[in-house]
Design an enzyme around this catalytic site. Sequence first.
Site, mmCIF file in Angstrom:
data_model
loop_
_atom_site.group_PDB
_atom_site.id
_atom_site.type_symbol
_atom_site.label_atom_id
_atom_site.label_comp_id
_atom_site.label_asym_id
_atom_site.label_seq_id
_atom_site.Cartn_x
_atom_site.Cartn_y
_atom_site.Cartn_z
ATOM 1 N N GLY A 1 9.835 -5.442 -20.894
ATOM 2 C CA GLY A 1 11.290 -5.357 -20.962
ATOM 3 C C GLY A 1 11.818 -3.932 -21.105
ATOM 4 O O GLY A 1 12.786 -3.550 -20.428
ATOM 5 N N ASP B 1 -1.855 -16.022 -19.793
ATOM 6 C CA ASP B 1 -0.601 -15.282 -19.727
ATOM 7 C C ASP B 1 0.479 -16.197 -20.315
ATOM 8 O O ASP B 1 0.299 -17.413 -20.389
ATOM 9 C CB ASP B 1 -0.306 -14.966 -18.255
ATOM 10 C CG ASP B 1 1.104 -14.474 -18.036
ATOM 11 O OD1 ASP B 1 1.526 -13.551 -18.753
ATOM 12 O OD2 ASP B 1 1.792 -15.025 -17.143
ATOM 13 N N ASP C 1 4.512 -15.588 -19.919
ATOM 14 C CA ASP C 1 5.712 -15.743 -19.075
ATOM 15 C C ASP C 1 5.338 -16.218 -17.676
ATOM 16 O O ASP C 1 4.594 -15.546 -16.962
ATOM 17 C CB ASP C 1 6.469 -14.416 -19.004
ATOM 18 C CG ASP C 1 7.047 -14.044 -20.351
ATOM 19 O OD1 ASP C 1 7.766 -14.870 -20.929
ATOM 20 O OD2 ASP C 1 6.772 -12.924 -20.836
ATOM 21 N N PRO D 1 6.975 -11.388 -31.096
ATOM 22 C CA PRO D 1 7.922 -12.405 -31.593
ATOM 23 C C PRO D 1 8.270 -13.461 -30.538
ATOM 24 O O PRO D 1 8.562 -14.612 -30.883
ATOM 25 C CB PRO D 1 9.182 -11.593 -31.958
ATOM 26 C CG PRO D 1 8.703 -10.193 -32.134
ATOM 27 C CD PRO D 1 7.529 -10.024 -31.226
ATOM 28 N N ASN D 2 8.215 -13.077 -29.253
ATOM 29 C CA ASN D 2 8.523 -14.035 -28.200
ATOM 30 C C ASN D 2 7.418 -15.092 -28.059
ATOM 31 O O ASN D 2 7.683 -16.243 -27.731
ATOM 32 C CB ASN D 2 8.714 -13.328 -26.852
ATOM 33 C CG ASN D 2 9.896 -12.373 -26.860
ATOM 34 O OD1 ASN D 2 10.694 -12.388 -27.786
ATOM 35 N ND2 ASN D 2 9.999 -11.538 -25.845
#
Length: 217
Positions: A51, A8, A10, A118-119
């Site tokens: 998000g 994972d 985040d 992109p993150n």
Amino acid sequence: MVEALIFDVDGTLAETEELHRRAFNETFAEQGLDWHWSRDDYARLLRTTGGKERIAAFMAEIGVEGVDIPALHAAKTVRYTTLMSEGAMRLRPGVATLVERARDRGQRLAIATTTSRPNVEALSLACFARPAAQVFDVIAAGDEVAAKKPAPDVYHLALDRLGLAPGACIAFEDSRNGLLSALGAGLGVIVTPSAYTAGEDFTGAARILPDLTHFTE
Ligand code: XBP
Ligand code: MG
């Protein structure tokens, strides 16, 4: 031997959620929205993964309609990746060593994340000083699957792309939603709780460790 490690992003590779929260709040202000998510708000809203889904959940809470969620979220992603490139983010303890040792042992590395592609790229450049494709053999990201965590879809996608059965891999997660997703795909899961997930129910985890410096296969 375990053939691949699936991470994972985040909360597991790095404590990113405060940067996400800042990016959301700065984007709301920039777009003229009178919204601000406190740490307590965000702890509650994090139960909704993704998000765009999180913004929708918040709008339902406050009874607001008519905001272009994809456009707002795209602006948040630009802001998040810009903040990430400023270089303050660090990998959690033990991550860099585990990744390096896995490579030396010939194990493959994969990502199964809810966040946007992109993150992942921005985090890899900021924290590994290399593009994500040079660190990870496979990347499965939130917008590539029909259902985000806790559904198992993103882990199924990572396993498909690795061409491996779940029994040949281990997953690394920090949250209950992530744990449920990986368990749903048949994986053994190591949980390292993070700032926003400490105290969640991690029943079903193979091990719960304070951080990955404590991990041995
Ligand atoms: C993390 C998330 C993500 C980020 C925001 O969950 O839920 O939504 O908070 O990323 P996990 P985006 O660690 O379980 O993958 O705004 O790009 O969706
Ligand atoms: Mg996580």
